[in-house]
Motif scaffolding. Structure first.
Motif, PDB file in Angstrom:
ATOM      1  N   ARG A   1       0.490  -1.179  -0.178  1.00 44.07           N
ATOM      2  CA  ARG A   1       0.079   0.060   0.242  1.00 44.07           C
ATOM      3  C   ARG A   1       0.804   1.616  -0.118  1.00 44.07           C
ATOM      4  N   ARG A   2       2.006   1.227   0.368  1.00 48.98           N
ATOM      5  CA  ARG A   2       2.472   2.346   0.404  1.00 48.98           C
ATOM      6  C   ARG A   2       4.036   2.565   0.057  1.00 48.98           C
ATOM      7  N   PHE A   3       4.878   4.397  -0.288  1.00 45.72           N
ATOM      8  CA  PHE A   3       5.655   4.290  -1.415  1.00 45.72           C
ATOM      9  C   PHE A   3       6.094   5.085  -1.301  1.00 45.72           C
ATOM     10  N   THR A   4       7.581   5.191  -1.764  1.00 44.98           N
ATOM     11  CA  THR A   4       7.806   7.019  -2.012  1.00 44.98           C
ATOM     12  C   THR A   4       7.754   6.930  -3.745  1.00 44.98           C
ATOM     13  N   ALA A   5       7.950   7.818  -4.470  1.00 39.86           N
ATOM     14  CA  ALA A   5       7.641   8.296  -5.380  1.00 39.86           C
ATOM     15  C   ALA A   5       8.102   9.945  -6.142  1.00 39.86           C
ATOM     16  N   ARG A   6       8.666  10.163  -7.819  1.00 40.94           N
ATOM     17  CA  ARG A   6       8.754  11.418  -8.047  1.00 40.94           C
ATOM     18  C   ARG A   6       7.928  10.862  -8.948  1.00 40.94           C
ATOM     19  N   VAL A   7       7.086  12.879  -8.330  1.00 43.48           N
ATOM     20  CA  VAL A   7       6.078  13.039  -9.903  1.00 43.48           C
ATOM     21  C   VAL A   7       6.318  14.695 -10.145  1.00 43.48           C
ATOM     22  N   TYR A   8       5.439  14.706 -10.580  1.00 43.62           N
ATOM     23  CA  TYR A   8       5.474  15.298 -12.041  1.00 43.62           C
ATOM     24  C   TYR A   8       4.112  15.920 -11.499  1.00 43.62           C
ATOM     25  N   VAL A   9       3.887  17.541 -11.316  1.00 42.42           N
ATOM     26  CA  VAL A   9       2.906  17.942 -11.082  1.00 42.42           C
ATOM     27  C   VAL A   9       2.609  18.811 -12.382  1.00 42.42           C
ATOM     28  N   LEU A  10       1.273  18.147 -13.811  1.00 43.35           N
ATOM     29  CA  LEU A  10       0.823  19.135 -14.515  1.00 43.35           C
ATOM     30  C   LEU A  10       0.703  20.719 -14.318  1.00 43.35           C
ATOM     31  N   SER A  11       0.732  20.533 -15.778  1.00 45.66           N
ATOM     32  CA  SER A  11       0.759  22.626 -15.342  1.00 45.66           C
ATOM     33  C   SER A  11      -0.399  22.748 -15.667  1.00 45.66           C
ATOM     34  N   ALA A  12      -1.050  24.174 -15.546  1.00 44.50           N
ATOM     35  CA  ALA A  12      -2.269  24.325 -15.760  1.00 44.50           C
ATOM     36  C   ALA A  12      -2.438  24.405 -17.137  1.00 44.50           C
ATOM     37  N   ALA A  13      -1.599  24.557 -18.088  1.00 44.96           N
ATOM     38  CA  ALA A  13      -1.231  25.186 -19.582  1.00 44.96           C
ATOM     39  C   ALA A  13      -1.393  23.220 -19.711  1.00 44.96           C
ATOM     40  N   GLU A  14      -1.549  22.694 -19.304  1.00 39.00           N
ATOM     41  CA  GLU A  14      -1.065  21.215 -19.973  1.00 39.00           C
ATOM     42  C   GLU A  14      -2.177  20.260 -19.184  1.00 39.00           C
ATOM     43  N   GLY A  15      -3.390  21.025 -18.722  1.00 36.46           N
ATOM     44  CA  GLY A  15      -4.276  20.253 -18.423  1.00 36.46           C
ATOM     45  C   GLY A  15      -4.357  19.805 -16.833  1.00 36.46           C
ATOM     46  N   GLY A  16      -3.781  20.368 -16.111  1.00 36.45           N
ATOM     47  CA  GLY A  16      -3.261  19.897 -14.587  1.00 36.45           C
ATOM     48  C   GLY A  16      -3.881  20.897 -13.986  1.00 36.45           C
ATOM     49  N   ARG A  17      -3.815  20.991 -12.818  1.00 33.47           N
ATOM     50  CA  ARG A  17      -4.320  21.813 -11.736  1.00 33.47           C
ATOM     51  C   ARG A  17      -4.170  22.957 -12.123  1.00 33.47           C
ATOM     52  N   ARG A  18      -4.310  24.060 -10.986  1.00 32.57           N
ATOM     53  CA  ARG A  18      -4.599  25.223 -11.357  1.00 32.57           C
ATOM     54  C   ARG A  18      -4.328  26.072 -10.004  1.00 32.57           C
ATOM     55  N   THR A  19      -4.414  24.715  -8.810  1.00 31.17           N
ATOM     56  CA  THR A  19      -3.995  25.555  -6.937  1.00 31.17           C
ATOM     57  C   THR A  19      -3.080  24.494  -6.934  1.00 31.17           C
ATOM     58  N   PRO A  20      -1.938  24.171  -6.904  1.00 32.44           N
ATOM     59  CA  PRO A  20      -1.080  23.732  -5.656  1.00 32.44           C
ATOM     60  C   PRO A  20      -1.926  22.417  -4.884  1.00 32.44           C
ATOM     61  N   VAL A  21      -1.281  21.367  -4.608  1.00 31.40           N
ATOM     62  CA  VAL A  21      -1.250  20.550  -3.667  1.00 31.40           C
ATOM     63  C   VAL A  21      -0.791  20.131  -2.488  1.00 31.40           C
ATOM     64  N   SER A  22      -1.120  19.860  -1.589  1.00 28.10           N
ATOM     65  CA  SER A  22      -0.294  19.838   0.103  1.00 28.10           C
ATOM     66  C   SER A  22      -0.505  18.093   0.356  1.00 28.10           C
ATOM     67  N   THR A  23       0.308  17.910   1.669  1.00 33.56           N
ATOM     68  CA  THR A  23      -0.197  16.654   2.697  1.00 33.56           C
ATOM     69  C   THR A  23      -1.634  16.157   2.841  1.00 33.56           C
ATOM     70  N   GLY A  24      -1.833  15.510   2.255  1.00 33.92           N
ATOM     71  CA  GLY A  24      -3.257  14.458   2.673  1.00 33.92           C
ATOM     72  C   GLY A  24      -4.361  14.860   1.604  1.00 33.92           C
ATOM     73  N   TYR A  25      -3.442  15.617   0.140  1.00 33.95           N
ATOM     74  CA  TYR A  25      -4.297  15.215  -0.748  1.00 33.95           C
ATOM     75  C   TYR A  25      -4.688  13.876  -1.312  1.00 33.95           C
ATOM     76  N   ARG A  26      -6.134  13.698  -1.726  1.00 39.41           N
ATOM     77  CA  ARG A  26      -6.367  12.600  -1.743  1.00 39.41           C
ATOM     78  C   ARG A  26      -7.606  11.962  -3.806  1.00 39.41           C
ATOM     79  N   PRO A  27      -6.128  11.437  -4.760  1.00 35.12           N
ATOM     80  CA  PRO A  27      -6.595  11.827  -6.026  1.00 35.12           C
ATOM     81  C   PRO A  27      -6.614  10.063  -5.758  1.00 35.12           C
ATOM     82  N   GLN A  28      -7.030   9.911  -7.514  1.00 40.74           N
ATOM     83  CA  GLN A  28      -6.317   8.792  -8.230  1.00 40.74           C
ATOM     84  C   GLN A  28      -5.237   8.223  -7.972  1.00 40.74           C
ATOM     85  N   PHE A  29      -5.327   7.663  -8.030  1.00 41.65           N
ATOM     86  CA  PHE A  29      -3.820   6.895  -8.647  1.00 41.65           C
ATOM     87  C   PHE A  29      -3.866   5.163  -9.594  1.00 41.65           C
TER      88      PHE A  29
END
Ligand SMILES: Nc1nc2c(ncn2[C@@H]2O[C@H](COP(=O)(O)OP(=O)(O)OP(=O)(O)O)[C@@H](O)[C@H]2O)c(=O)[nH]1
Ligand SMILES: [Mg+2]
Length: 390
Positions: A300-328
């Motif tokens: 269930r647990r892992f560490t990862a390097r993650v690229y957070v998509l920019s808004a121009a790439e169709g990603g979020r406009r706002t930052p994510v922080s600890t506790g964020y719960r998206p789908q993997f």
């Protein structure tokens, strides 16, 4: 039942068409099968059969109809034409497509459009290393405008880390080739040659323990439960023992097929359907893996390097922080997970960060495994597992 057995005489590759809606992906796929059926190394599949839903094809232990198969002189190909933009995203991020190479279809009339760019970005993220461009609808385009479109596509590829200057770009007309116009069937031949030459034969991990991410589960009356998908590594044959980690399923493979043809032995890269002895239909789901006994432990647990998509790439406009719960999206699994950003605390769109993830349920994990992060139906991040935690 006297089905013809699949005989492996050539390397097998998985390719697919991608590109903006209506640029002619399905028409081109049909044209490829038509030209090859005339060579005698494939069966013609008309466009309206390629667009049909997979469920309708659940006869025999046959796989997803969005796949067509054909051969050139040197290779056997499974070609996936994803029926729409949403299916493309789903298939790419879940790894269901597992493409060794892709044909980027761009309409010579319209040029690069938003989904053209989005598909190139996604292909790069999920590790599709080789793209061949089909400038489609060249029958209707003005040649000088088509030159500009070609430049635009090459720039797009370069901007995403592909060798835009040396990528093969072939001007085709799927529509005219389907009508049998020799100028345009010749262009399809040129496209096939470009794929044969430019997309290298991948190295398959056939010696590793068997692993198949389950894409689909079907029941065949009187025969049992069938799982389908592309083999990630290892080999499998009738009589092999397998298990589905995280479930009680431990059984024997009683049938192996590819494109409706029984196989002696299937290997990494093959698109297969496996018949499993005595398994209840609801015991296995998309997102599970079928594996050699004892070879995989879900975590269930892992560490990862993650690229957070920019808004121009169709990603979020706002930052994510600890506790964020998206789908993997890991292989074919789609699991909720909680993000811990540690001391970094926040990750802004466009950042690359290290995070710890705790998934809602255990799945097979290993260093190097790629995944996508999605939220509200859009891709917001892409990452790679660095360490699996106990
Ligand atoms: N003139 C011309 N029209 C084409 C060509 N290829 C496709 N079309 C037309 O473009 C339209 C879209 O073709 P499709 O093959 O369905 O496009 P698609 O990319 O599969 O579309 P989606 O799956 O909905 O994204 C149809 O009306 C085709 O007849 C071509 O080479 N020349
Ligand atoms: Mg289509």
């Amino acid at each position: 039942m006297s089905k013809q057995t699949y005989v492996r005489t050539k390397p097998h590759l998985n390719i697919g068409t991608m590109g903006h809606v209506d640029h002619g992906k399905t028409t081109l796929t049909a044209a490829l099968t038509k030209v090859l059926s005339e060579r005698g190394t494939g069966a013609f599949v008309p466009a309206d059969r390629i667009d049909r839903a997979p469920e309708e094809a659940a006869r025999g232990i046959t796989i997803n109809i969005a796949h067509v198969e054909y051969e050139t002189e040197t290779r056997h190909y499974a070609h996936v034409d994803m029926p729409g933009h949403a299916d493309f995203i789903k298939n790419m991020v879940t790894g269901a497509a597992q493409l060794d190479g892709a044909i980027l279809v761009v309409s010579a009339l319209d040029g690069v459009m938003p989904q053209t760019a989005e598909h190139v970005l996604l292909a790069r993220q999920v590790g599709v290393d080789h793209i061949v461009v089909a400038l489609n609808k060249a029958d209707a385009g003005d040649p000088e405008l088509t030159d500009l479109v070609e430049l635009e596509v090459r720039e797009l590829l370069s901007a995403h880390g592909y060798p835009g200057d040396t990528t093969p770009v072939v001007r085709v007309s799927g529509l005219r080739a389907l009508e049998g116009d020799p100028r345009w069937t010749g262009a399809i031949e040129a496209l096939l040659d470009a794929v044969d030459i430019y997309v290298p034969t991948p190295v398959r991990h056939t010696r590793a323990p068997f692993l198949l991410p389950v894409e689909n589960v079907l029941t065949i009356t009187g025969r049992g439960t069938v799982v389908t998908g592309a083999i990630e590594r290892g080999t499998v044959r009738v009589g092999d023992r397998i298990e589905v980690p995280g479930t009680d399923v431990a059984t024997v493979v009683t049938g192996v097929e590819t494109f409706g043809k029984p196989m002696e032995s299937a290997e990494a890269g093959d698109n297969v359907a496996l018949l499993l002895r005595g398994v209840a239909r609801d015991a296995v789901r998309r997102g599970h893996v079928v594996a050699a006994p004892g070879s995989v432990v879900p975590r269930r647990r892992f560490t990862a390097r993650v690229y957070v998509l920019s808004a121009a790439e169709g990603g979020r406009r706002t930052p994510v922080s600890t506790g964020y719960r998206p789908q993997f999206y890991l292989r074919t699994a789609d699991v909720v997970g909680t993000v811990d950003l540690g001391a970094t605390a926040v990750a802004r769109p466009g950042d690359t960060v290290t995070m710890t993830v705790e998934l809602g349920r255990a799945v097979p994990l290993e260093p190097g495994l790629g995944f996508a992060i999605r939220e509200g139906g859009r891709t917001v991040g892409a990452g790679t597992v660095t360490t699996v935690l106990p």
